[in-house]
Design a protein around this motif. Structure first.
Motif, PDB file in Angstrom:
ATOM      1  N   ASP A  40       0.840  -1.201   0.000  1.00  0.00           N
ATOM      2  CA  ASP A  40       0.000   0.000   0.000  1.00  0.00           C
ATOM      3  C   ASP A  40       0.876   1.252   0.000  1.00  0.00           C
ATOM      4  O   ASP A  40       0.574   2.238  -0.682  1.00  0.00           O
ATOM      5  N   VAL A  41       1.956   1.184   0.765  1.00  0.00           N
ATOM      6  CA  VAL A  41       2.882   2.310   0.818  1.00  0.00           C
ATOM      7  C   VAL A  41       3.489   2.558  -0.555  1.00  0.00           C
ATOM      8  O   VAL A  41       3.516   3.689  -1.066  1.00  0.00           O
ATOM      9  N   LEU A  42       3.984   1.490  -1.186  1.00  0.00           N
ATOM     10  CA  LEU A  42       4.645   1.620  -2.493  1.00  0.00           C
ATOM     11  C   LEU A  42       3.701   2.173  -3.557  1.00  0.00           C
ATOM     12  O   LEU A  42       4.108   2.955  -4.423  1.00  0.00           O
ATOM     13  N   GLN A  43       2.451   1.769  -3.487  1.00  0.00           N
ATOM     14  CA  GLN A  43       1.489   2.226  -4.492  1.00  0.00           C
ATOM     15  C   GLN A  43       1.112   3.693  -4.325  1.00  0.00           C
ATOM     16  O   GLN A  43       0.657   4.329  -5.278  1.00  0.00           O
ATOM     17  N   ARG A  44       1.370   4.246  -3.144  1.00  0.00           N
ATOM     18  CA  ARG A  44       0.905   5.606  -2.873  1.00  0.00           C
ATOM     19  C   ARG A  44       2.007   6.665  -2.817  1.00  0.00           C
ATOM     20  O   ARG A  44       1.703   7.856  -2.879  1.00  0.00           O
ATOM     21  N   VAL A  45       3.256   6.252  -2.682  1.00  0.00           N
ATOM     22  CA  VAL A  45       4.322   7.265  -2.646  1.00  0.00           C
ATOM     23  C   VAL A  45       4.436   7.916  -4.025  1.00  0.00           C
ATOM     24  O   VAL A  45       4.082   7.324  -5.043  1.00  0.00           O
ATOM     25  N   ASN A  46       4.960   9.154  -4.048  1.00  0.00           N
ATOM     26  CA  ASN A  46       5.006   9.881  -5.314  1.00  0.00           C
ATOM     27  C   ASN A  46       6.253   9.600  -6.139  1.00  0.00           C
ATOM     28  O   ASN A  46       6.445  10.194  -7.205  1.00  0.00           O
ATOM     29  N   HIS A  47       7.101   8.720  -5.668  1.00  0.00           N
ATOM     30  CA  HIS A  47       8.265   8.294  -6.452  1.00  0.00           C
ATOM     31  C   HIS A  47       8.729   6.942  -5.924  1.00  0.00           C
ATOM     32  O   HIS A  47       8.439   6.571  -4.792  1.00  0.00           O
ATOM     33  N   LEU A  48       9.444   6.227  -6.775  1.00  0.00           N
ATOM     34  CA  LEU A  48       9.964   4.913  -6.374  1.00  0.00           C
ATOM     35  C   LEU A  48      11.481   4.852  -6.547  1.00  0.00           C
ATOM     36  O   LEU A  48      12.057   3.794  -6.750  1.00  0.00           O
ATOM     37  N   ASP A  49      12.112   5.999  -6.449  1.00  0.00           N
ATOM     38  CA  ASP A  49      13.546   6.077  -6.677  1.00  0.00           C
ATOM     39  C   ASP A  49      14.319   5.870  -5.375  1.00  0.00           C
ATOM     40  O   ASP A  49      14.981   6.768  -4.868  1.00  0.00           O
ATOM     41  N   PHE A  50      14.182   4.673  -4.818  1.00  0.00           N
ATOM     42  CA  PHE A  50      14.944   4.332  -3.621  1.00  0.00           C
ATOM     43  C   PHE A  50      15.179   2.831  -3.612  1.00  0.00           C
ATOM     44  O   PHE A  50      14.483   2.064  -4.269  1.00  0.00           O
TER      45      PHE A  50
ATOM     46  N   ASN B 221      18.113   1.331 -12.036  1.00  0.00           N
ATOM     47  CA  ASN B 221      17.195   0.197 -12.105  1.00  0.00           C
ATOM     48  C   ASN B 221      16.242   0.107 -10.922  1.00  0.00           C
ATOM     49  O   ASN B 221      15.295  -0.665 -10.945  1.00  0.00           O
ATOM     50  N   ARG B 222      16.482   0.868  -9.879  1.00  0.00           N
ATOM     51  CA  ARG B 222      15.709   0.709  -8.649  1.00  0.00           C
ATOM     52  C   ARG B 222      14.222   0.927  -8.886  1.00  0.00           C
ATOM     53  O   ARG B 222      13.376   0.161  -8.411  1.00  0.00           O
ATOM     54  N   GLN B 223      13.896   1.970  -9.619  1.00  0.00           N
ATOM     55  CA  GLN B 223      12.484   2.256  -9.876  1.00  0.00           C
ATOM     56  C   GLN B 223      11.855   1.160 -10.717  1.00  0.00           C
ATOM     57  O   GLN B 223      10.722   0.743 -10.461  1.00  0.00           O
ATOM     58  N   LYS B 224      12.582   0.653 -11.702  1.00  0.00           N
ATOM     59  CA  LYS B 224      12.045  -0.402 -12.573  1.00  0.00           C
ATOM     60  C   LYS B 224      11.800  -1.688 -11.776  1.00  0.00           C
ATOM     61  O   LYS B 224      10.833  -2.404 -12.031  1.00  0.00           O
ATOM     62  N   LEU B 225      12.678  -1.975 -10.812  1.00  0.00           N
ATOM     63  CA  LEU B 225      12.496  -3.164  -9.982  1.00  0.00           C
ATOM     64  C   LEU B 225      11.210  -3.067  -9.175  1.00  0.00           C
ATOM     65  O   LEU B 225      10.433  -4.030  -9.090  1.00  0.00           O
ATOM     66  N   LEU B 226      10.965  -1.902  -8.592  1.00  0.00           N
ATOM     67  CA  LEU B 226       9.765  -1.716  -7.782  1.00  0.00           C
ATOM     68  C   LEU B 226       8.511  -1.701  -8.653  1.00  0.00           C
ATOM     69  O   LEU B 226       7.474  -2.249  -8.270  1.00  0.00           O
ATOM     70  N   GLU B 227       8.602  -1.083  -9.812  1.00  0.00           N
ATOM     71  CA  GLU B 227       7.453  -1.066 -10.723  1.00  0.00           C
ATOM     72  C   GLU B 227       7.115  -2.484 -11.183  1.00  0.00           C
ATOM     73  O   GLU B 227       5.933  -2.851 -11.299  1.00  0.00           O
ATOM     74  N   ASN B 228       8.151  -3.290 -11.435  1.00  0.00           N
ATOM     75  CA  ASN B 228       7.919  -4.673 -11.856  1.00  0.00           C
ATOM     76  C   ASN B 228       7.252  -5.472 -10.741  1.00  0.00           C
ATOM     77  O   ASN B 228       6.348  -6.290 -10.992  1.00  0.00           O
TER      78      ASN B 228
ATOM     79  N   LYS C  98      11.124 -11.974  -4.798  1.00  0.00           N
ATOM     80  CA  LYS C  98      12.297 -12.606  -5.400  1.00  0.00           C
ATOM     81  C   LYS C  98      12.297 -12.409  -6.914  1.00  0.00           C
ATOM     82  O   LYS C  98      13.346 -12.218  -7.529  1.00  0.00           O
ATOM     83  N   PHE C  99      11.123 -12.488  -7.525  1.00  0.00           N
ATOM     84  CA  PHE C  99      10.996 -12.297  -8.968  1.00  0.00           C
ATOM     85  C   PHE C  99      11.589 -10.955  -9.393  1.00  0.00           C
ATOM     86  O   PHE C  99      12.146 -10.838 -10.485  1.00  0.00           O
ATOM     87  N   SER C 100      11.432  -9.963  -8.549  1.00  0.00           N
ATOM     88  CA  SER C 100      11.887  -8.617  -8.890  1.00  0.00           C
ATOM     89  C   SER C 100      13.262  -8.297  -8.318  1.00  0.00           C
ATOM     90  O   SER C 100      13.685  -7.137  -8.348  1.00  0.00           O
ATOM     91  N   SER C 101      13.948  -9.314  -7.803  1.00  0.00           N
ATOM     92  CA  SER C 101      15.310  -9.150  -7.277  1.00  0.00           C
ATOM     93  C   SER C 101      15.399  -8.088  -6.188  1.00  0.00           C
ATOM     94  O   SER C 101      16.347  -7.308  -6.125  1.00  0.00           O
ATOM     95  N   ILE C 102      14.384  -8.044  -5.349  1.00  0.00           N
ATOM     96  CA  ILE C 102      14.364  -7.100  -4.232  1.00  0.00           C
ATOM     97  C   ILE C 102      14.709  -7.856  -2.948  1.00  0.00           C
ATOM     98  O   ILE C 102      14.238  -8.974  -2.735  1.00  0.00           O
ATOM     99  N   ASP C 103      15.507  -7.240  -2.103  1.00  0.00           N
ATOM    100  CA  ASP C 103      15.950  -7.900  -0.873  1.00  0.00           C
ATOM    101  C   ASP C 103      14.839  -7.947   0.172  1.00  0.00           C
ATOM    102  O   ASP C 103      13.983  -7.060   0.228  1.00  0.00           O
ATOM    103  N   TYR C 104      14.876  -8.975   0.981  1.00  0.00           N
ATOM    104  CA  TYR C 104      13.988  -9.041   2.134  1.00  0.00           C
ATOM    105  C   TYR C 104      14.731  -9.709   3.284  1.00  0.00           C
ATOM    106  O   TYR C 104      15.642 -10.519   3.074  1.00  0.00           O
ATOM    107  N   LEU C 105      14.341  -9.340   4.489  1.00  0.00           N
ATOM    108  CA  LEU C 105      14.953  -9.886   5.703  1.00  0.00           C
ATOM    109  C   LEU C 105      13.862 -10.504   6.554  1.00  0.00           C
ATOM    110  O   LEU C 105      12.838  -9.872   6.827  1.00  0.00           O
ATOM    111  N   LEU C 106      14.074 -11.743   6.973  1.00  0.00           N
ATOM    112  CA  LEU C 106      13.131 -12.405   7.868  1.00  0.00           C
ATOM    113  C   LEU C 106      13.468 -12.039   9.311  1.00  0.00           C
ATOM    114  O   LEU C 106      14.624 -12.009   9.706  1.00  0.00           O
TER     115      LEU C 106
END
Length: 251
Positions: A68-78, A126-133, A95-103
């Motif tokens: 919900d946060v990602l869909q509402r912020v005005n940029h994804l450049d992080f 590429n950061r914005q494209k990863l989040l958009e994907n 994982k599909f989008s090669s984004i890190d996660y920590l358990l």
């Protein structure tokens, strides 16, 4: 000397938030924590206004989700590092989008590795494209239309899984053979892609091959048996995988 990464933590659990802050102070001097948030609305406001370079984002918040946060912020450049207390349903999409996660509980060494990755990708576009994907995949119900992020020597490519014929192990790397005839060399081993592509009509049929079952042309029984793919490439079939392969193909 590089300036520290300006970071925001979005986490509604006090103990988890304080633990992460302590780890960052003690073990990640490259990160400068500039703000924290515990609610979706607050997170959206602070990320949009402060424009951090790094966001630690809890998937499940009391007022919504990290998505919900990602869909509402005005940029994804992080650069984004998800945090979650369990194997969330969206981990595969992440994982599909090669984004890190920590358990949680967060492992200090895994945290340090994720931060180092954020530093290495600091200057990339590429950061914005990863989040958009990621957001696109989450909105797309058909798995065959999901796009996987593949990092090659030339950059990052986003390939629909339906266009992948098969993957071949190449030491610590993996070669992707695509429907358009291209071959992409990616810097992860085949086991990682086996885990990611499970449930997307893919099967590990041999120690060296992960194939798209939708792209099998025929099974040839002679010479011990092998698989002929739609591009006429012969793929070896391990004897231990034969029964499972034939069952999944309906032979």
């Amino acid at each position: 000397m590089n300036l520290p990464l300006k970071a925001i933590i979005v986490e509604d659990e006090f103990h988890s938030r304080e633990t992460l802050k302590g780890f960052l102070r003690s073990y990640c001097p490259e990160v400068q924590l500039i703000e924290e948030a515990i609610q979706v609305e607050d997170a959206v406001t602070k990320i949009s206004s402060l424009r951090p370079e790094l966001v630690f984002l809890d998937i499940e918040l009391q007022t919504g989700t990290g998505f919900d946060v990602l869909q509402r912020v005005n940029h994804l450049d992080f650069h984004l590092i998800f945090t979650t207390a369990f194997e969330h349903y969206a981990i595969k999409a992440i994982k599909f989008s090669s984004i890190d996660y920590l358990l949680k509980p967060i492992d200090m060494e895994e945290l340090q590795a994720a931060v180092q990755k954020a530093i290495q990708l600091r200057e990339q576009e590429n950061r914005q494209k990863l989040l958009e994907n990621l957001l696109t995949n989450l909105k797309t119900p058909a798995p065959e239309n999901h796009k996987i992020s593949l990092s090659t020597a030339e950059g990052v490519e986003f390939i629909p899984t339906r266009e992948i014929l098969f993957c071949e192990a190449n030491g610590a790397y993996t070669s992707f053979f695509l429907e358009d005839g291209r071959k992409l060399l990616v810097s992860k081993n085949l086991k990682e892609y086996e885990n990611i592509l499970q449930g997307h009509s893919f099967m590990r049929v041999h120690n060296s091959f992960l194939i798209n079952l939708d792209k099998v042309k025929k099974y040839v029984r002679s010479e011990g048996g092998y698989i002929l793919m739609s591009n006429e490439r012969q793929v070896s079939l391990s004897p231990s995988k034969k029964d499972e392969f034939l069952k999944r193909m309906g032979f």
